[in-house]
Design an enzyme around this catalytic site. Sequence first.
Site, PDB file in Angstrom:
ATOM      1  N   HIS A 128       0.823  -1.222   0.000  1.00 19.06           N
ATOM      2  CA  HIS A 128       0.000   0.000   0.000  1.00 19.06           C
ATOM      3  C   HIS A 128       0.851   1.262   0.000  1.00 19.06           C
ATOM      4  O   HIS A 128       0.344   2.343  -0.249  1.00 19.06           O
ATOM      5  CB  HIS A 128      -0.937  -0.011   1.213  1.00 19.06           C
ATOM      6  CG  HIS A 128      -2.019  -1.040   1.085  1.00 19.06           C
ATOM      7  ND1 HIS A 128      -3.313  -0.717   0.745  1.00 19.06           N
ATOM      8  CD2 HIS A 128      -1.993  -2.393   1.207  1.00 19.06           C
ATOM      9  CE1 HIS A 128      -4.036  -1.828   0.686  1.00 19.06           C
ATOM     10  NE2 HIS A 128      -3.265  -2.855   0.969  1.00 19.06           N
ATOM     11  N   ASP A 344       3.267   9.632  -0.613  1.00 19.83           N
ATOM     12  CA  ASP A 344       2.117   8.813  -0.217  1.00 19.83           C
ATOM     13  C   ASP A 344       1.879   7.762  -1.289  1.00 19.83           C
ATOM     14  O   ASP A 344       1.916   8.087  -2.478  1.00 19.83           O
ATOM     15  CB  ASP A 344       0.873   9.705  -0.096  1.00 19.83           C
ATOM     16  CG  ASP A 344      -0.040   9.288   1.055  1.00 19.83           C
ATOM     17  OD1 ASP A 344      -0.083   8.079   1.359  1.00 19.83           O
ATOM     18  OD2 ASP A 344      -0.703  10.160   1.630  1.00 19.83           O
TER      19      ASP A 344
END
Length: 439
Positions: A128, A344
């Site tokens: 992720h 991110d």
Amino acid sequence: MRALLPTIRETGGSWVGWTGQPGGVDEDIDLDGIALHSLALSDEELHRYYEGMSNDTLWPLYHDAIRESAYHGDDWDAYRLVNQRFAERVAEIAPEGAAVWIHDYHLQLVPTALRELRDDVRIGFFNHIPFPPLELFRRLPWRAEIVEGLLGADVIGFQRASDATNMIAAATDLLEGVEPDEPVVTDHLVGVGYRGHRSLVGAFPISIDVAEIEEPAGGRAARRQAIDIRARLGSPEVILLGVDRLDYTKGIGPRLRAFGQLLDDGRLDPERHVLVQVATPTREGVEHYQDERREIEQIVGEINGRHARLGFPVIHYLYRTLPLEELIPLYRAGDVMLVTPYRDGMNLVAKEYVAANADGDGVLVLSEFTGAADELREALLVNPHDPVALQDAIAQAVEMPRQERGERMRAMRATIAGSTVTDWARSFLAVLDTEGPAA
Ligand code: ADQ
């Protein structure tokens, strides 16, 4: 992860994971028809495996090393042991020929450990968070073991194509005998051979459950609550909004400072512009996070000290997790959403804001270092390392004409409508289905 539950239910699958609380024993629980196999972690394991190796070594290193990583052999030993236990638990419960989908950087050794125990199952791995470029990854004392651990998977997925490229480069450099396919055969997947096994590596950008946000956000209740929020904030013309875990990767400090500078310079006006920052408590046992919290709270205090009026702070700061029913009206009320991480993997907040923007009138300021920036091209993309660029992007967002706001938001809404988290899960599992020993 909640978003994966419908897919698990649909496929009749089961879930193996940590309960989130230290101590206890391994248990098998039935949750609304889903079999949950919990794995207990002791306080020591929590400290070394989770807070240590996962969140004080890998997390900062994988996010551009914007904080110093700790490298402790004891933490690595705990990481290896816990990964081995996860592999054993999965090996115990997985039916013959099952598809096993392993999630995230805490479990990078599980694919190979599991393959050694069970050669009949298909193994998928999804990271992720970003995968760092080789020059950073090389710092990790256990770099070769990590890529070797990953290469046990049949399918290795990342958020962005650049993450997949970084992982392949690391594996090729650090292990003898790794051979990526030449030329690349599919559009977004590369085959990588190692020790007689071939993994497919590629990008599978994650999405959100669009309907879960869009439907309530479009309703009357959310609209009323959004109006109420504006009134409680003193009826400002523009509400700027930040919603993040309180993580040093999220760039909350530079964002607040840019807002403060715009107020100092008179480019924003405390009577017309207010900022709401909601920060979820996270990893409070790790020192970098305690430092980050202190810093954010100091910046909030300084800016409010300079610009608040009695009864009207210019930054409204909430250090807590909000339930979705409160988050959605806040997204609706926010005229300018500030998503400015240094790095991110994806950033779901950006997509949630777009999904919640039922009137199509909000502006998204988005760091170019997020996975979401690959897809949400009509956001105001910004380099969060550049304070002047941040100030200019915020000012531009605040002043953007209505028509331009609408055009940009409509385009972003069309992008996210085309792919929900269920599509994401299906696309990964479809590739996994065609790979591996059971295919
Ligand atoms: P995170 O780093 O946690 O996820 P993000 O993708 O933004 O980051 O997801 C955060 C989630 O938490 C969102 O669903 C958001 O609504 C929720 N949230 C944040 N602050 C909240 C608050 N104060 N109250 C309630 N809810 C809040 C990791 C990676 C990301 C990647 C995701 C999914 O770091 O890059 O996008 O996994 O793959």
